[in-house]
Design a protein around this motif. Structure first.
Motif, PDB file in Angstrom:
ATOM      1  N   SER A 198     -16.388  -1.940 -29.980  1.00 34.99           N
ATOM      2  CA  SER A 198     -17.631  -1.414 -29.412  1.00 34.99           C
ATOM      3  C   SER A 198     -17.350  -0.631 -28.129  1.00 34.99           C
ATOM      4  O   SER A 198     -18.029   0.364 -27.837  1.00 34.99           O
ATOM      5  N   GLY A 199     -16.324  -1.039 -27.366  1.00 37.18           N
ATOM      6  CA  GLY A 199     -15.935  -0.276 -26.180  1.00 37.18           C
ATOM      7  C   GLY A 199     -15.408   1.103 -26.543  1.00 37.18           C
ATOM      8  O   GLY A 199     -15.681   2.096 -25.861  1.00 37.18           O
ATOM      9  N   LEU A 200     -14.644   1.182 -27.632  1.00 39.69           N
ATOM     10  CA  LEU A 200     -14.135   2.479 -28.090  1.00 39.69           C
ATOM     11  C   LEU A 200     -15.268   3.369 -28.600  1.00 39.69           C
ATOM     12  O   LEU A 200     -15.263   4.588 -28.385  1.00 39.69           O
ATOM     13  N   ILE A 201     -16.260   2.755 -29.258  1.00 35.70           N
ATOM     14  CA  ILE A 201     -17.430   3.514 -29.714  1.00 35.70           C
ATOM     15  C   ILE A 201     -18.194   4.061 -28.518  1.00 35.70           C
ATOM     16  O   ILE A 201     -18.625   5.223 -28.500  1.00 35.70           O
ATOM     17  N   ALA A 202     -18.344   3.221 -27.479  1.00 37.76           N
ATOM     18  CA  ALA A 202     -19.021   3.664 -26.256  1.00 37.76           C
ATOM     19  C   ALA A 202     -18.291   4.841 -25.622  1.00 37.76           C
ATOM     20  O   ALA A 202     -18.910   5.813 -25.177  1.00 37.76           O
ATOM     21  N   ALA A 203     -16.956   4.753 -25.594  1.00 38.20           N
ATOM     22  CA  ALA A 203     -16.156   5.844 -25.026  1.00 38.20           C
ATOM     23  C   ALA A 203     -16.344   7.135 -25.820  1.00 38.20           C
ATOM     24  O   ALA A 203     -16.441   8.227 -25.248  1.00 38.20           O
ATOM     25  N   ALA A 204     -16.410   7.008 -27.154  1.00 43.49           N
ATOM     26  CA  ALA A 204     -16.586   8.183 -28.006  1.00 43.49           C
ATOM     27  C   ALA A 204     -17.939   8.854 -27.754  1.00 43.49           C
ATOM     28  O   ALA A 204     -18.021  10.075 -27.614  1.00 43.49           O
ATOM     29  N   PHE A 205     -19.000   8.043 -27.684  1.00 43.35           N
ATOM     30  CA  PHE A 205     -20.330   8.608 -27.460  1.00 43.35           C
ATOM     31  C   PHE A 205     -20.470   9.185 -26.049  1.00 43.35           C
ATOM     32  O   PHE A 205     -20.968  10.307 -25.871  1.00 43.35           O
ATOM     33  N   PHE A 206     -20.034   8.423 -25.041  1.00 44.05           N
ATOM     34  CA  PHE A 206     -20.206   8.899 -23.666  1.00 44.05           C
ATOM     35  C   PHE A 206     -19.334  10.120 -23.397  1.00 44.05           C
ATOM     36  O   PHE A 206     -19.781  11.089 -22.761  1.00 44.05           O
ATOM     37  N   GLY A 207     -18.083  10.084 -23.901  1.00 34.94           N
ATOM     38  CA  GLY A 207     -17.207  11.239 -23.733  1.00 34.94           C
ATOM     39  C   GLY A 207     -17.742  12.472 -24.444  1.00 34.94           C
ATOM     40  O   GLY A 207     -17.730  13.584 -23.891  1.00 34.94           O
ATOM     41  N   SER A 208     -18.269  12.280 -25.666  1.00 36.37           N
ATOM     42  CA  SER A 208     -18.868  13.398 -26.402  1.00 36.37           C
ATOM     43  C   SER A 208     -20.078  13.945 -25.668  1.00 36.37           C
ATOM     44  O   SER A 208     -20.314  15.159 -25.640  1.00 36.37           O
ATOM     45  N   GLY A 209     -20.840  13.027 -25.056  1.00 39.00           N
ATOM     46  CA  GLY A 209     -22.016  13.448 -24.295  1.00 39.00           C
ATOM     47  C   GLY A 209     -21.634  14.321 -23.111  1.00 39.00           C
ATOM     48  O   GLY A 209     -22.265  15.355 -22.861  1.00 39.00           O
ATOM     49  N   MET A 210     -20.587  13.930 -22.391  1.00 39.61           N
ATOM     50  CA  MET A 210     -20.144  14.702 -21.227  1.00 39.61           C
ATOM     51  C   MET A 210     -19.589  16.069 -21.638  1.00 39.61           C
ATOM     52  O   MET A 210     -19.930  17.104 -21.045  1.00 39.61           O
ATOM     53  N   LEU A 211     -18.725  16.070 -22.655  1.00 36.36           N
ATOM     54  CA  LEU A 211     -18.139  17.343 -23.103  1.00 36.36           C
ATOM     55  C   LEU A 211     -19.194  18.229 -23.758  1.00 36.36           C
ATOM     56  O   LEU A 211     -19.179  19.458 -23.597  1.00 36.36           O
ATOM     57  N   GLY A 212     -20.119  17.605 -24.493  1.00 40.33           N
ATOM     58  CA  GLY A 212     -21.220  18.371 -25.087  1.00 40.33           C
ATOM     59  C   GLY A 212     -22.132  18.964 -24.036  1.00 40.33           C
ATOM     60  O   GLY A 212     -22.684  20.061 -24.218  1.00 40.33           O
ATOM     61  N   VAL A 244     -11.281   4.112 -22.770  1.00 34.74           N
ATOM     62  CA  VAL A 244     -10.417   3.737 -23.900  1.00 34.74           C
ATOM     63  C   VAL A 244      -9.393   2.683 -23.460  1.00 34.74           C
ATOM     64  O   VAL A 244      -9.191   1.669 -24.136  1.00 34.74           O
ATOM     65  N   CYS A 245      -8.745   2.912 -22.325  1.00 37.42           N
ATOM     66  CA  CYS A 245      -7.769   1.939 -21.818  1.00 37.42           C
ATOM     67  C   CYS A 245      -8.435   0.591 -21.541  1.00 37.42           C
ATOM     68  O   CYS A 245      -7.869  -0.467 -21.838  1.00 37.42           O
ATOM     69  N   SER A 246      -9.630   0.625 -20.977  1.00 42.21           N
ATOM     70  CA  SER A 246     -10.358  -0.611 -20.673  1.00 42.21           C
ATOM     71  C   SER A 246     -10.748  -1.343 -21.954  1.00 42.21           C
ATOM     72  O   SER A 246     -10.583  -2.557 -22.069  1.00 42.21           O
ATOM     73  N   ALA A 247     -11.265  -0.589 -22.926  1.00 46.56           N
ATOM     74  CA  ALA A 247     -11.712  -1.200 -24.182  1.00 46.56           C
ATOM     75  C   ALA A 247     -10.558  -1.853 -24.934  1.00 46.56           C
ATOM     76  O   ALA A 247     -10.713  -2.921 -25.532  1.00 46.56           O
ATOM     77  N   LEU A 248      -9.394  -1.237 -24.899  1.00 46.49           N
ATOM     78  CA  LEU A 248      -8.243  -1.767 -25.627  1.00 46.49           C
ATOM     79  C   LEU A 248      -7.764  -3.107 -25.070  1.00 46.49           C
ATOM     80  O   LEU A 248      -7.098  -3.875 -25.771  1.00 46.49           O
ATOM     81  N   TYR A 249      -8.086  -3.403 -23.817  1.00 46.07           N
ATOM     82  CA  TYR A 249      -7.657  -4.680 -23.223  1.00 46.07           C
ATOM     83  C   TYR A 249      -8.691  -5.790 -23.432  1.00 46.07           C
ATOM     84  O   TYR A 249      -8.365  -6.974 -23.351  1.00 46.07           O
TER      85      TYR A 249
END
Length: 404
Positions: free
Chosen positions: A75-89, A180-185
């Motif tokens: 779920s942390g990786l999903i959050a990173a994907a959405f938030f990162g996409s939001g910023m780049l978008g 991503v680094c945070s979610a992986l831990y």
């Protein structure tokens, strides 16, 4: 014996996620540059922030069950994907001068990343710190409150040096790496790793409440009482945050520079209040802490409506903001006290729908009352009255919070 992870590094990972998504609180830094570069009105730009908070609350409410099921890492990786996409978008939307794309990427997609990322570490931290739940969740949620103190100046520097679009690209990439680094831990503790002391584990199991599912929790009146007190605290607090600077300039004739400094201190106390109050709640209990919040805010809002002196004006605002921040950090621990930790992310997510609605209701209510009365006093008296009902509910919860 399998080696377990360091629980303080789990805290650091949780802070990493929250300090990234908490940059949404620095939106006011972006308002004027976006208006000047895009030609959008203040209302159009501000609505982007409101959309992000709305989707934070709604996504947390609807996705909480899936976050619990997937676990903190996925779920942390999903959050990173959405938030990162939001910023780049958002960078793309600004390059195209498109208001609709700005709403879609920052408000909707970024907002979903906010909601998912906000609830992801909560139940994990509570499980790692069973006897200090307030401290654990307070540390992470403190990161959300403090984020604007870091993001605000960095964004100003990047905009001045590289431009508005580049700012979102750089910050978006940086946030993705951190998240991503945070979610992986992140991972929940093994049953035997909660404590190194066997006696502590036995005591913990004896004190655990019944483990409720989200459906079971939502069948109890306590859930809706907590939703209301959370909604009231955020509505009144975020309403005050929205007008703190102009109100200071109008009521006590504070200079724009001094008002900006006051807003900076508010950011510190918003974050600081989260860790201080949540730690206090470990000692006096969550029920007594919420009673203290509302008793303080009834008096503070009432006095603020009639205050004229600069020192007292600022002191009252600072006190209110600590309670506002503390309300966020104490809620996950309060929910775990009543409903257990089995589906805490899902239950907390449902409660966070109050944040999504309050993010719109607070500023809207204040602006409507101000336009009708041309005075902040009426609004502040109204907020004080709202906390009377919340105080009554908090007292009832103190004696009736246990579910049989």
């Amino acid at each position: 014996m399998q080696q377990t992870k360091n629980r303080w590094l789990i805290v650091l990972a949780a802070i990493g996620i929250h300090i990234s998504i908490g940059s949404v609180y620095a939106w006011s830094v972006l308002t004027r540059p976006i208006m000047e570069a895009m030609g959008f009105t203040l209302q159009q730009v501000t609505w982007t922030f409101s959309l992000a908070i709305l989707f934070l609350g709604t996504s947390a409410g609807f996705l909480g069950t899936y976050v619990e099921r997937l676990g903190p890492r996925k779920s942390g990786l999903i959050a990173a994907a959405f938030f990162g996409s939001g910023m780049l978008g958002t960078a793309y939307a600004l390059s195209q001068h498109s208001l609709a794309l700005l709403y879609l990427f920052y408000g909707v997609i970024g907002g979903i990343g906010l909601g998912t990322g906000y609830i992801t570490p909560v139940s994990t931290l509570v499980k790692w710190f069973p006897n200090n739940r307030g401290l654990a969740t307070g540390l992470a949620i403190m990161g959300f409150g403090f984020a604007s103190l870091i993001a605000g100046p960095v964004m100003q520097l990047l905009i001045a040096k590289y431009g508005l679009v580049a700012n979102f690209i750089i910050m978006g990439c940086a946030y993705v790496i951190v998240m991503v680094c945070s979610a992986l831990y992140l991972e929940p503790p093994k049953a035997a790793s909660i404590s190194s002391k066997g006696t502590h584990k036995v005591q913990l199991e004896a004190n655990q409440p019944k483990q409720y599912t989200v459906k079971e929790a939502m069948r109890t009146w306590q859930f809706y009482a907590l939703w209301w007190v959370f909604f009231t605290n955020i509505t009144c607090g975020i309403g005050l945050l929205a007008v703190a600077s102009p109100m200071a300039q109008e009521v006590i004739q504070m200079s724009p520079m001094a008002a900006a400094s006051m807003v900076g201190i508010i950011g510190l106390l918003n974050g600081g209040g989260r860790i201080v109050w949540s730690t206090i709640s470990d000692y006096i209990g969550r029920r007594n802490t919420y009673i203290a919040f509302f008793a303080i805010e009834i008096v503070a809002f009432y006095l603020l409506a009639g205050v004229q002196g600069s020192f007292m004006f600022q002191a009252l605002i600072f006190i209110i903001i600590t309670c506002y921040g503390g309300g966020f950090s104490c809620m996950p621990a309060y929910l775990s006290d009543i409903y257990g930790t089995k589906q805490l992310s899902a239950i907390h997510g449902r409660i966070l729908t109050a944040w999504g609605l309050a993010g719109i209701a607070g500023p809207l209510l204040l602006s409507q009352l101000y336009e009708r009365t041309h005075s902040y006093s009426v609004t502040l008296y109204f907020f004080s009255a709202c906390f009377v009902l919340s105080l009554i509910l908090a007292i009832v919860l103190k004696f009736k919070a246990s579910i049989k």
